[in-house]
Write a protein that holds these residues in place. Sequence first.
Motif, PDB file in Angstrom:
ATOM      1  N   THR A 163     -42.158   6.446  37.930  1.00 53.68           N
ATOM      2  CA  THR A 163     -40.844   6.813  38.454  1.00 53.68           C
ATOM      3  C   THR A 163     -40.138   5.599  39.051  1.00 53.68           C
ATOM      4  O   THR A 163     -40.764   4.581  39.374  1.00 53.68           O
ATOM      5  CB  THR A 163     -40.959   7.892  39.538  1.00 53.68           C
ATOM      6  N   ALA A 164     -38.821   5.737  39.219  1.00 49.88           N
ATOM      7  CA  ALA A 164     -38.018   4.645  39.772  1.00 49.88           C
ATOM      8  C   ALA A 164     -38.413   4.329  41.217  1.00 49.88           C
ATOM      9  O   ALA A 164     -38.170   3.224  41.698  1.00 49.88           O
ATOM     10  CB  ALA A 164     -36.540   5.007  39.703  1.00 49.88           C
ATOM     11  N   MET A 245     -36.849  14.766  31.019  1.00 51.14           N
ATOM     12  CA  MET A 245     -36.431  13.374  30.851  1.00 51.14           C
ATOM     13  C   MET A 245     -37.042  12.744  29.601  1.00 51.14           C
ATOM     14  O   MET A 245     -36.859  11.545  29.366  1.00 51.14           O
ATOM     15  CB  MET A 245     -36.822  12.564  32.087  1.00 51.14           C
ATOM     16  N   TRP A 251     -30.228  10.870  31.009  1.00 52.31           N
ATOM     17  CA  TRP A 251     -30.184  10.270  32.346  1.00 52.31           C
ATOM     18  C   TRP A 251     -30.325  11.313  33.449  1.00 52.31           C
ATOM     19  O   TRP A 251     -30.565  10.963  34.612  1.00 52.31           O
ATOM     20  CB  TRP A 251     -28.888   9.472  32.537  1.00 52.31           C
ATOM     21  N   THR A 270     -33.609  12.350  37.501  1.00 49.49           N
ATOM     22  CA  THR A 270     -32.616  11.403  37.005  1.00 49.49           C
ATOM     23  C   THR A 270     -33.273  10.061  36.738  1.00 49.49           C
ATOM     24  O   THR A 270     -34.411   9.804  37.164  1.00 49.49           O
ATOM     25  CB  THR A 270     -31.459  11.207  38.004  1.00 49.49           C
ATOM     26  N   ASP A 271     -32.542   9.191  36.056  1.00 53.79           N
ATOM     27  CA  ASP A 271     -33.048   7.845  35.775  1.00 53.79           C
ATOM     28  C   ASP A 271     -32.734   6.873  36.901  1.00 53.79           C
ATOM     29  O   ASP A 271     -32.943   5.670  36.766  1.00 53.79           O
ATOM     30  CB  ASP A 271     -32.483   7.324  34.451  1.00 53.79           C
ATOM     31  N   ASP A 290     -34.497  10.107  42.683  1.00 55.62           N
ATOM     32  CA  ASP A 290     -34.723  10.411  41.263  1.00 55.62           C
ATOM     33  C   ASP A 290     -35.362  11.767  41.012  1.00 55.62           C
ATOM     34  O   ASP A 290     -35.600  12.134  39.853  1.00 55.62           O
ATOM     35  CB  ASP A 290     -35.579   9.323  40.611  1.00 55.62           C
TER      36      ASP A 290
END
Length: 320
Positions: A163-164, A245, A251, A270-271, A290
Motif C-alpha cells: 500500500t501507499a 484496485m 485509481w 485509492t491509489d 488510501d
Amino acid sequence: MKLIDAQTAAGLLRAAENILIITHIRPDGDAAGSGCALCLGLRALGKTAYLASNPPSMARYDRLMTPYFAPDGFVPGFVAAVDTASAGQFPPGWEHMAARCDLAIDHHGTNSGYAAHTLLDDHAAAAGELVYLVLQALGAAVTPDVAEALYTALATDTNGFRTAGTTGRTLQIAGALHDAGFDVFGLTRRLFETKSRSRLALEAALFSEMRFPADGVCVMTLPLDTIRFCGADEDDMDKLSTLTMTPAGVWAGVLLRELQDGTWKLSLRTDGSVHAGAVMRAVGGGGHPDAAGAVRPGPPEALEAAILEALLRETQRPVS
C-alpha cells in the motif's frame, strides 16, 4: 487529546499494574497482532496483562487473541487501547472502559481523543509499528512470538507491504521482526497465498459483476445472497476490498458488502491521488489516505451514488 511519544507511553506502561488491552470490534490483523504483541511484551517484563475479550472475526487471528483474554472478574489498574480510533469501536461488554482509558496507541488520523494519553501517528502504516517502538522503549525482547504477532499487524494492514502507506520505517521494522526467528514463509503463505474455495467463489462472483461507473473507478457489490451461495464466512472477507484496485487503470475502488443486519459495509481504496478518508467522511465514515470505510443502511444504489458524489467533490474528476 494529550499526544505523547513512544518513550512517554513506555513510561506509563512501566509504572502500570494489572493492564487491560482493548482492541476494536471485529479485530483485523493489525488489532489482533498489536494487542497480542503488547500483551506478550508486558508479560515478559513481569507485568500482569490481558486482552479484553473480543472474539476475532477471522479465524486466522484466533491464536493471537483468545489465549490472552482476561479471566472473569479481572479488575484492571490500567487500560490501553490499540488500533482503536474511537470509543464507539470498543467491543461489547467493555464500552464502560472508554471513560477510564489511560493510553491509546493508534495510527488513525480520525482518533477521537477518548484516552487520557494518545500515541498517535497517522503516517504509521499500522498500529503494530507504534507498538514495536513502545516495546523497544520498554526494553522488551522481541521474541519469535512477539515478532510474528507484529509482522502479522504490519503485513496485513499494508496488504503485503504494497500500500501507499508503507514507508521505509515499516520495512525496517519488518526486517527486524523477520530476523527474530519465526517462520516468515509459513505466515506469509497463510495470510496471502492460500484461499478457501468459498473465497475463490466470492472473488469469481465479484469479478464477474464488477462495474466501472466512471473512468478509473471500479465498483463491486456483494449482497448477502451471494455470500451465502458461495458458502463464505467472515474469514473469507479479509482484504476483499483490495480486489477493487486490481483492474489496470483504476485509481479508486469501492466495495459495498451487505452485513447480517441488512446494513452495508462500504470500503474505499485509492491509489493515493485522492484521500480516501476525506471521501468517506462525507458518508459517515473515515479512515486513511488510501483506505477508508463506513457502515450505513442501504439501499446500495444510493450509497454508491453518495460515494461517487464525494469523489467528485474531492478530486474534481468527472466521476459521474
